[in-house]
Design an enzyme around this catalytic site. Structure first.
Site, PDB file in Angstrom:
ATOM      1  N   GLY A   8      46.518 -42.078 -22.388  1.00  0.00           N
ATOM      2  CA  GLY A   8      46.701 -40.996 -21.409  1.00  0.00           C
ATOM      3  C   GLY A   8      47.453 -41.492 -20.194  1.00  0.00           C
ATOM      4  N   TYR A  11      46.666 -39.030 -14.138  1.00  0.00           N
ATOM      5  CA  TYR A  11      46.331 -39.717 -12.882  1.00  0.00           C
ATOM      6  C   TYR A  11      45.604 -41.033 -13.142  1.00  0.00           C
ATOM      7  CZ  TYR A  11      47.471 -35.317 -10.637  1.00  0.00           C
ATOM      8  OH  TYR A  11      48.128 -34.198 -10.202  1.00  0.00           O
ATOM      9  N   LYS A  34      50.908 -38.388 -25.466  1.00  0.00           N
ATOM     10  CA  LYS A  34      51.592 -37.506 -26.436  1.00  0.00           C
ATOM     11  C   LYS A  34      52.928 -37.002 -25.900  1.00  0.00           C
ATOM     12  CE  LYS A  34      48.711 -33.594 -25.116  1.00  0.00           C
ATOM     13  NZ  LYS A  34      47.650 -32.694 -25.536  1.00  0.00           N
ATOM     14  N   VAL A  77      46.829 -39.129 -29.834  1.00  0.00           N
ATOM     15  CA  VAL A  77      45.615 -39.800 -30.316  1.00  0.00           C
ATOM     16  C   VAL A  77      44.756 -38.787 -31.062  1.00  0.00           C
ATOM     17  CG1 VAL A  77      43.508 -41.013 -29.591  1.00  0.00           C
ATOM     18  CG2 VAL A  77      45.648 -41.342 -28.320  1.00  0.00           C
ATOM     19  N   GLU A 165      43.694 -21.073  -6.563  1.00  0.00           N
ATOM     20  CA  GLU A 165      45.042 -21.611  -6.274  1.00  0.00           C
ATOM     21  C   GLU A 165      46.103 -20.836  -7.057  1.00  0.00           C
ATOM     22  OE1 GLU A 165      45.026 -25.981  -6.644  1.00  0.00           O
ATOM     23  OE2 GLU A 165      44.935 -25.933  -4.469  1.00  0.00           O
ATOM     24  N   ALA A 315      41.432 -35.021  -9.491  1.00  0.00           N
ATOM     25  CA  ALA A 315      42.489 -36.029  -9.548  1.00  0.00           C
ATOM     26  C   ALA A 315      42.123 -37.207  -8.647  1.00  0.00           C
ATOM     27  CB  ALA A 315      43.809 -35.415  -9.101  1.00  0.00           C
ATOM     28  N   LYS A 375      47.381 -30.525   2.602  1.00  0.00           N
ATOM     29  CA  LYS A 375      47.405 -30.438   1.134  1.00  0.00           C
ATOM     30  C   LYS A 375      48.655 -31.122   0.575  1.00  0.00           C
ATOM     31  CE  LYS A 375      46.341 -28.631  -2.967  1.00  0.00           C
ATOM     32  NZ  LYS A 375      45.086 -28.803  -3.665  1.00  0.00           N
TER      33      LYS A 375
HETATM   34  C1  LIG Z   1      45.648 -25.870 -11.326  1.00  0.00           C
HETATM   35  C2  LIG Z   1      44.822 -27.094 -11.034  1.00  0.00           C
HETATM   36  C3  LIG Z   1      44.666 -27.492  -9.724  1.00  0.00           C
HETATM   37  C4  LIG Z   1      43.919 -28.643  -9.423  1.00  0.00           C
HETATM   38  N1  LIG Z   1      43.800 -29.028  -8.118  1.00  0.00           N
HETATM   39  C5  LIG Z   1      43.183 -30.179  -7.816  1.00  0.00           C
HETATM   40  C6  LIG Z   1      43.152 -30.652  -6.468  1.00  0.00           C
HETATM   41  O1  LIG Z   1      43.632 -29.973  -5.564  1.00  0.00           O
HETATM   42  N2  LIG Z   1      42.553 -31.841  -6.216  1.00  0.00           N
HETATM   43  C7  LIG Z   1      42.022 -32.611  -7.214  1.00  0.00           C
HETATM   44  O2  LIG Z   1      41.539 -33.728  -6.923  1.00  0.00           O
HETATM   45  N3  LIG Z   1      42.003 -32.198  -8.501  1.00  0.00           N
HETATM   46  C8  LIG Z   1      42.576 -30.991  -8.831  1.00  0.00           C
HETATM   47  N4  LIG Z   1      42.609 -30.563 -10.148  1.00  0.00           N
HETATM   48  C9  LIG Z   1      41.930 -31.354 -11.186  1.00  0.00           C
HETATM   49  C10 LIG Z   1      42.813 -32.518 -11.666  1.00  0.00           C
HETATM   50  O3  LIG Z   1      44.073 -32.039 -12.050  1.00  0.00           O
HETATM   51  C11 LIG Z   1      42.157 -33.262 -12.831  1.00  0.00           C
HETATM   52  O4  LIG Z   1      40.865 -33.651 -12.451  1.00  0.00           O
HETATM   53  C12 LIG Z   1      43.016 -34.476 -13.195  1.00  0.00           C
HETATM   54  O5  LIG Z   1      44.235 -34.043 -13.759  1.00  0.00           O
HETATM   55  C13 LIG Z   1      42.320 -35.418 -14.166  1.00  0.00           C
HETATM   56  O6  LIG Z   1      43.129 -36.544 -14.326  1.00  0.00           O
HETATM   57  P1  LIG Z   1      43.103 -37.394 -15.692  1.00  0.00           P
HETATM   58  O7  LIG Z   1      43.941 -38.575 -15.460  1.00  0.00           O
HETATM   59  O8  LIG Z   1      41.698 -37.582 -16.126  1.00  0.00           O
HETATM   60  O9  LIG Z   1      43.734 -36.436 -16.805  1.00  0.00           O
HETATM   61  P2  LIG Z   1      45.088 -35.607 -16.908  1.00  0.00           P
HETATM   62  O10 LIG Z   1      45.755 -35.446 -15.616  1.00  0.00           O
HETATM   63  O11 LIG Z   1      44.672 -34.366 -17.652  1.00  0.00           O
HETATM   64  O12 LIG Z   1      45.989 -36.505 -17.851  1.00  0.00           O
HETATM   65  C14 LIG Z   1      45.672 -36.701 -19.208  1.00  0.00           C
HETATM   66  C15 LIG Z   1      46.871 -37.296 -19.929  1.00  0.00           C
HETATM   67  O13 LIG Z   1      46.481 -37.534 -21.283  1.00  0.00           O
HETATM   68  C16 LIG Z   1      47.484 -37.050 -22.178  1.00  0.00           C
HETATM   69  N5  LIG Z   1      46.816 -36.666 -23.418  1.00  0.00           N
HETATM   70  C17 LIG Z   1      45.874 -35.720 -23.572  1.00  0.00           C
HETATM   71  N6  LIG Z   1      45.443 -35.678 -24.837  1.00  0.00           N
HETATM   72  C18 LIG Z   1      46.140 -36.626 -25.505  1.00  0.00           C
HETATM   73  C19 LIG Z   1      46.122 -37.094 -26.857  1.00  0.00           C
HETATM   74  N7  LIG Z   1      45.310 -36.595 -27.761  1.00  0.00           N
HETATM   75  N8  LIG Z   1      46.953 -38.113 -27.185  1.00  0.00           N
HETATM   76  C20 LIG Z   1      47.796 -38.656 -26.269  1.00  0.00           C
HETATM   77  N9  LIG Z   1      47.840 -38.252 -24.988  1.00  0.00           N
HETATM   78  C21 LIG Z   1      47.021 -37.261 -24.606  1.00  0.00           C
HETATM   79  C22 LIG Z   1      48.116 -35.885 -21.428  1.00  0.00           C
HETATM   80  O14 LIG Z   1      49.460 -35.653 -21.889  1.00  0.00           O
HETATM   81  C23 LIG Z   1      48.076 -36.373 -19.977  1.00  0.00           C
HETATM   82  O15 LIG Z   1      49.236 -37.096 -19.647  1.00  0.00           O
HETATM   83  C24 LIG Z   1      43.320 -29.399 -10.479  1.00  0.00           C
HETATM   84  C25 LIG Z   1      43.476 -28.989 -11.802  1.00  0.00           C
HETATM   85  C26 LIG Z   1      44.226 -27.859 -12.097  1.00  0.00           C
HETATM   86  C27 LIG Z   1      44.413 -27.441 -13.535  1.00  0.00           C
END
Ligand SMILES: Cc1cc2nc3c(=O)[nH]c(=O)nc-3n(C[C@H](O)[C@H](O)[C@H](O)COP(=O)(O)OP(=O)(O)OC[C@H]3O[C@@H](n4cnc5c(N)ncnc54)[C@H](O)[C@@H]3O)c2cc1C
Length: 402
Positions: A8, A11, A34, A77, A165, A315, A375
């Site tokens: 992944g 973030y 992916k 994956v 949002e 995030a 923000k």
């Molecule tokens: C509209 C919106 C607004 C938000 N606003 C905020 C905010 O203001 N502040 C805040 O802190 N949080 C916010 N969030 C929440 C935040 O976006 C998530 O908590 C954060 O993205 C999680 O990060 P992560 O690294 O765990 O996963 P992700 O950012 O979801 O990254 C996961 C990665 O894994 C990859 N992936 C997934 N499945 C597979 C697979 N099977 N095989 C290979 N690769 C794969 C994806 O392509 C991606 O690159 C918001 C979410 C949304 C949807």
């Protein structure tokens, strides 16, 4: 040479990559995603509403890969066998690891409500967000031919952080939709259907009221205390009375599902002990059954000692977890014990359009234009933490002129 695999490039994954690439040691990193690009999931609502193009919230993963240390592999994956230390991909090929960081992020959660997966639009990645915008434009163009008023109606299901949002950005771009439909902006009808009545409980009431009352002032119709029971093609069925179970129907050609998320299905498919795709990890962020497997970001649940409940998935915490997991792996490779994760929230700010926002910075309440400034600074900071100066200069938000 030890093999460290990161699953992944969100973030958490890219933050871990940054720390590992900056460290010395006899190890090689494989980063797997992916897609061949990273996207800022916190900005997906802007792509869905059409206030930002997809390129503005994404960048090529290879921009941050140091090829002397890391190999990037674009694959999806399917499962992880933690006993054999083998990852299996959708194309049936496999990879092995010595240390693993699982950072596969979030998916849309239907809560088993009938019709959600079939008849509502989800907003979970750049493709699905962009599909919403294209769908919206198509409804507006169709309105010109048919004059069906349902084509001008947009229903956002769920008034959580994401739904709010999204509504803010939809309000902001209402003029574009109206122009495509050949109507006045106020003829584009925005609805939000939500089960609870106290919205955004993470903020004190005065603050959430500020956000909601602005959206109401700008024309959003909130239907709160109305649990959604079913989504039919072009219709949201919600309960109006808990005792009698009476329901009503709201028809609209655009129904967007933002009621909640779960962690990646890969967790359950790989027999992790997960609830809604989130693994309750040790305080060191390791999987309770395998101390070389770190589970971070939205697939992870870490207990907040202050509340005895898992921290919310954000995030902000994903970035911290990615950093912590990488540092712990460096410690383990050095023969040292991993250390516990500690998290102090910096607060959170919800945007409602480009120039309004509200939320908490530390413990201080902020709202209006100053909050929107904050923000943007928060978003630039997380962009810096995954992509460095180069991506901030290319994609950062500096339009502080409003
Ligand atoms: C509209 C919106 C607004 C938000 N606003 C905020 C905010 O203001 N502040 C805040 O802190 N949080 C916010 N969030 C929440 C935040 O976006 C998530 O908590 C954060 O993205 C999680 O990060 P992560 O690294 O765990 O996963 P992700 O950012 O979801 O990254 C996961 C990665 O894994 C990859 N992936 C997934 N499945 C597979 C697979 N099977 N095989 C290979 N690769 C794969 C994806 O392509 C991606 O690159 C918001 C979410 C949304 C949807």
């Amino acid at each position: 040479m030890k093999e460290v695999v990161i699953l992944g490039a969100g973030y958490a994954g890219l933050r871990a990559l940054h720390v590992l690439q900056g460290a010395k040691g006899d190890f090689h990193i494989t980063l797997i995603d992916k897609n061949d690009y990273h996207y800022e999931a916190t900005d997906l609502h802007e792509v869905a509403a059409g206030t930002q193009p997809r390129d503005r919230i994404s960048y090529p993963i290879m921009d941050v890969v140091k090829t002397n240390k890391t190999t990037f592999v674009q694959k999806e994956v399917a499962t992880i066998d933690r006993d054999q230390q083998v990852i299996t991909f959708k194309d049936q090929t496999t990879s092995t690891y010595d240390y693993l960081i699982v950072a596969l992020g979030f998916e849309s959660e239907s809560f088993g409500i009938p019709g959600v997966e079939e008849h509502a639009l989800e907003m979970v990645d750049v493709d699905s967000a962009e599909a919403i915008y294209h769908h919206l434009l198509k409804q507006m163009q169709d309105y010109k031919q048919t004059k069906n008023p349902d084509l001008l109606k947009i229903v956002v299901c769920g008034a959580g952080f994401t739904g709010i949002e999204l509504l803010g950005s939809l309000v902001e771009n209402r003029k574009t939709f109206a122009k495509a439909a050949g109507v006045k902006p106020e003829e584009i009808k925005l609805y939000c259907v939500e089960a609870v009545t106290r919205l955004l409980p993470m903020f004190e009431e005065k603050l959430s009221d500020y956000g909601i009352s602005n959206l109401v002032k700008w024309g959003v119709n909130f239907l709160t205390g109305k649990p959604i029971k079913e989504i039919k093609p072009g219709v949201v069925i919600y309960q109006t009375d808990v005792e009698s179970g009476a329901t009503e129907a709201l028809s609209a050609k655009t129904i967007i599902w933002t009621t909640g998320v779960s962690g990646s299905h890969v967790m359950a498919d790989s027999a992790f002990s997960a609830r809604r795709g989130r693994v309750m990890v040790n305080q060191t962020l390791t999987d309770p059954e395998h101390d070389h497997v770190y589970v971070v970001g939205d697939v992870s649940a870490v207990l907040d000692p202050a509340t005895n409940r898992p921290y919310p998935t954000t995030a902000q915490i994903a970035l911290k977890m990615g950093q912590h997991a990488a540092k712990n792996i460096l410690r383990q490779m050095n023969g040292e014990q991993p250390i516990d994760f500690h998290f102090e929230s910096l607060g959170s700010v919800a945007s409602i359009g480009n120039t309004h926002a509200f939320g908490l910075v530390g413990k201080m309440a902020v709202k209006g234009y100053p909050a929107s400034f904050v923000k943007k600074a928060i978003m630039d900071r997380s962009l810096y933490q995954t992509g460095g100066v180069k991506e901030v200069l290319a994609k950062g938000r500096f339009d502080f002129y409003h």
